[in-house]
Scaffold this active site. Sequence first.
Site, PDB file in Angstrom:
ATOM      1  N   ARG A  73       0.722  -1.235  -0.133  1.00  0.00           N
ATOM      2  CA  ARG A  73       0.140   0.218   0.215  1.00  0.00           C
ATOM      3  C   ARG A  73       0.758   1.479   0.229  1.00  0.00           C
ATOM      4  O   ARG A  73       2.029   1.652   0.990  1.00  0.00           O
ATOM      5  CB  ARG A  73      -1.072  -0.036   1.047  1.00  0.00           C
ATOM      6  CG  ARG A  73      -1.932   1.540   0.834  1.00  0.00           C
ATOM      7  CD  ARG A  73      -2.882   0.965   2.784  1.00  0.00           C
ATOM      8  NE  ARG A  73      -3.267  -0.272   2.354  1.00  0.00           N
ATOM      9  CZ  ARG A  73      -3.637  -0.605   3.464  1.00  0.00           C
ATOM     10  NH1 ARG A  73      -3.305  -0.151   4.949  1.00  0.00           N
ATOM     11  NH2 ARG A  73      -4.766  -1.502   3.548  1.00  0.00           N
ATOM     12  N   ARG A 142      -1.701   6.461   9.489  1.00  0.00           N
ATOM     13  CA  ARG A 142      -1.721   5.873   8.387  1.00  0.00           C
ATOM     14  C   ARG A 142      -1.721   7.940   7.691  1.00  0.00           C
ATOM     15  O   ARG A 142      -1.775   8.328   7.861  1.00  0.00           O
ATOM     16  CB  ARG A 142      -3.391   5.342   7.846  1.00  0.00           C
ATOM     17  CG  ARG A 142      -2.937   4.341   9.073  1.00  0.00           C
ATOM     18  CD  ARG A 142      -2.161   3.076   8.664  1.00  0.00           C
ATOM     19  NE  ARG A 142      -2.051   1.849   9.244  1.00  0.00           N
ATOM     20  CZ  ARG A 142      -2.849   0.513   9.344  1.00  0.00           C
ATOM     21  NH1 ARG A 142      -3.561   0.479   8.309  1.00  0.00           N
ATOM     22  NH2 ARG A 142      -3.399   0.050  10.072  1.00  0.00           N
ATOM     23  N   LYS A 206      -3.765   1.449  14.889  1.00  0.00           N
ATOM     24  CA  LYS A 206      -3.929   2.443  13.295  1.00  0.00           C
ATOM     25  C   LYS A 206      -4.390   3.957  14.305  1.00  0.00           C
ATOM     26  O   LYS A 206      -5.028   3.677  15.143  1.00  0.00           O
ATOM     27  CB  LYS A 206      -4.117   1.510  12.762  1.00  0.00           C
ATOM     28  CG  LYS A 206      -5.540   1.388  12.907  1.00  0.00           C
ATOM     29  CD  LYS A 206      -6.422   0.517  11.469  1.00  0.00           C
ATOM     30  CE  LYS A 206      -7.832   0.089  12.228  1.00  0.00           C
ATOM     31  NZ  LYS A 206      -8.262  -0.765  10.173  1.00  0.00           N
ATOM     32  N   LYS A 208      -6.040   7.712  11.730  1.00  0.00           N
ATOM     33  CA  LYS A 208      -6.321   7.846  10.859  1.00  0.00           C
ATOM     34  C   LYS A 208      -7.236   9.074  11.335  1.00  0.00           C
ATOM     35  O   LYS A 208      -7.639   9.867  11.852  1.00  0.00           O
ATOM     36  CB  LYS A 208      -7.857   7.267  10.517  1.00  0.00           C
ATOM     37  CG  LYS A 208      -7.257   5.357   9.556  1.00  0.00           C
ATOM     38  CD  LYS A 208      -8.398   4.754   9.485  1.00  0.00           C
ATOM     39  CE  LYS A 208      -7.828   2.915   9.251  1.00  0.00           C
ATOM     40  NZ  LYS A 208      -9.234   2.400   8.258  1.00  0.00           N
ATOM     41  N   CYS A 428     -14.664  -3.448  -0.139  1.00  0.00           N
ATOM     42  CA  CYS A 428     -13.320  -3.999   0.091  1.00  0.00           C
ATOM     43  C   CYS A 428     -12.636  -5.079  -0.843  1.00  0.00           C
ATOM     44  O   CYS A 428     -13.886  -5.736  -1.372  1.00  0.00           O
ATOM     45  CB  CYS A 428     -12.765  -4.164   1.875  1.00  0.00           C
ATOM     46  SG  CYS A 428     -14.336  -5.571   2.292  1.00  0.00           S
ATOM     47  N   CYS A 434      -8.181 -10.480   0.634  1.00  0.00           N
ATOM     48  CA  CYS A 434      -7.655 -10.297   2.370  1.00  0.00           C
ATOM     49  C   CYS A 434      -7.310 -11.195   3.719  1.00  0.00           C
ATOM     50  O   CYS A 434      -8.484 -12.378   3.914  1.00  0.00           O
ATOM     51  CB  CYS A 434      -9.090  -8.941   2.550  1.00  0.00           C
ATOM     52  SG  CYS A 434      -8.860  -9.008   4.397  1.00  0.00           S
ATOM     53  N   CYS A 473     -15.688  -8.272   6.358  1.00  0.00           N
ATOM     54  CA  CYS A 473     -15.716  -8.260   8.016  1.00  0.00           C
ATOM     55  C   CYS A 473     -16.350  -7.355   8.387  1.00  0.00           C
ATOM     56  O   CYS A 473     -16.546  -6.644   7.265  1.00  0.00           O
ATOM     57  CB  CYS A 473     -13.867  -8.730   7.691  1.00  0.00           C
ATOM     58  SG  CYS A 473     -13.404  -7.299   8.254  1.00  0.00           S
ATOM     59  N   CYS A 477     -13.522  -1.736   6.374  1.00  0.00           N
ATOM     60  CA  CYS A 477     -13.094  -0.720   5.511  1.00  0.00           C
ATOM     61  C   CYS A 477     -13.751  -0.295   4.560  1.00  0.00           C
ATOM     62  O   CYS A 477     -12.752   1.053   4.271  1.00  0.00           O
ATOM     63  CB  CYS A 477     -11.932  -1.370   5.064  1.00  0.00           C
ATOM     64  SG  CYS A 477     -10.706  -2.055   5.889  1.00  0.00           S
TER      65      CYS A 477
END
Length: 484
Positions: A73, A142, A206, A208, A428, A434, A473, A477
Amino acid sequence: MPKVGAMAKKDVETIKAESGGLRSSLAEELANSDRFFSGAAEKILKFHGVYQQEDRDARKQDRTADHHQFMIRTRLPGGQLTPEQYIAHDDLASNYGNNTLRITTRQDFQFHGVLKGDLRETLRELNHALVSTLGACGDIVRNVMACPAPTADPQRRAVQDFSFELTRALYPRTNAYHQIWVDGEAMIDEQVVEDPLYGKTYLPRKFKIAIAYAGDNCVDVYTNDVGLVAIFDAESKLKGFNLLAGGGMGMTHNNDATFARLGDEIGFITPEQVVETVKAIVTIHRDFGDRENRKHARLKYILEDHGVEWFRAELENRVGFKLQPFEPLPLFQVEDHLGWHEQGDCCWFIGIPVENGRVVDRGNYRLRTGLRAIIEQFDLPVRLTAQQNILLTNIHPDDRGAVDAALAKYGILTIEDITPVRRRALACTALPTCGLAITEAERVLPGVIDQLEDVLDELDIADSGITIRMTGCPNGCSRPYVAE
């Protein structure tokens, strides 16, 4: 298939603390013949913008073979790329990936299907194009999002520039990334300098950040750990930013202690206070985030457990000034910036819909080939959107007809060619790459939209603008919990 990581299992916090500034054993394991990284190295690999995955379709067919591959990414503040950077991405998708590029819902590009032996060369070539992957994944800040629509207004451009300023201020201070991937030096420094912002264990999870304009919520600003909403005065001068904190989509099924959450309204800050304030919030997450339970480790749980008043007081104590009251906001619209628009500097931009963000050639729909040809011919900068679409910018008025003709030549769909429900749909990646996916998303959503379009036509509500977001999931995302 050989087992990955035969070492005794360590918790992630220990792995980070012992990584030597995000080095771990990455350099050594790059040199071996295995197709995968060990457990500890695989965790640190994420900080470098790389996920270890498997082709789950192939694994289902043959469980005796090794199907490891990698997703890379890139980190693109505000989704902005030069023409040269776009071409570099496209080249690498052919040379080392699966011949596709994928636009994420956070204005990044992802490569899929990269093999371990090609990782170093892929990252090295990206860095030669002045594109980094460091911090695109992992327990760290991120990619910083911002409204991508190009504009000649210097006040609005200043808002977009904060995505770069925050990226620089929050960038991890390790030289491991360049030593391993760019310079090829495997040696660990005798003295590993602890990151002054993140410390040796970085963040609990993470983090954001997104920047929006008042009235235009194209980045889903309330879903981020930190959201900044630009406020302009009566003369259209940038007055400052409304500050949001504690948003996040991730959750775990059958675990009531985890949940999606919208950010709280914290206060108002001036442009000069932005970097200091956001850095202070990062340190609050660093110091108070749950390091025992990763499912409860995001900033949103600090807000939920301690409350807004506690959070505001802690933030003010760290920055040394009082936050101003939150400014009233107009109703938000979610602009997707598709179609033709004037930039205000005599040039135009066009937003191209990209179904589920997958830049690919399929039959007569030659999106990837066509985009590259147009970008090369007209030397067009590119911007990626939070809706997984692409903006071609700085188009001279005299070139509009030629750009339209090129889009038609390559069978590239425009907003006139798709229905409102398809225009607003997101998915996603999910299966087959994934590792967290428990079901399909990207591969099945187009077929679901086909069926839904028929039903909407029958009910005579095809223009209703329903928003469909599909996730493989509960981590969300594609931001499904705020679809409407």
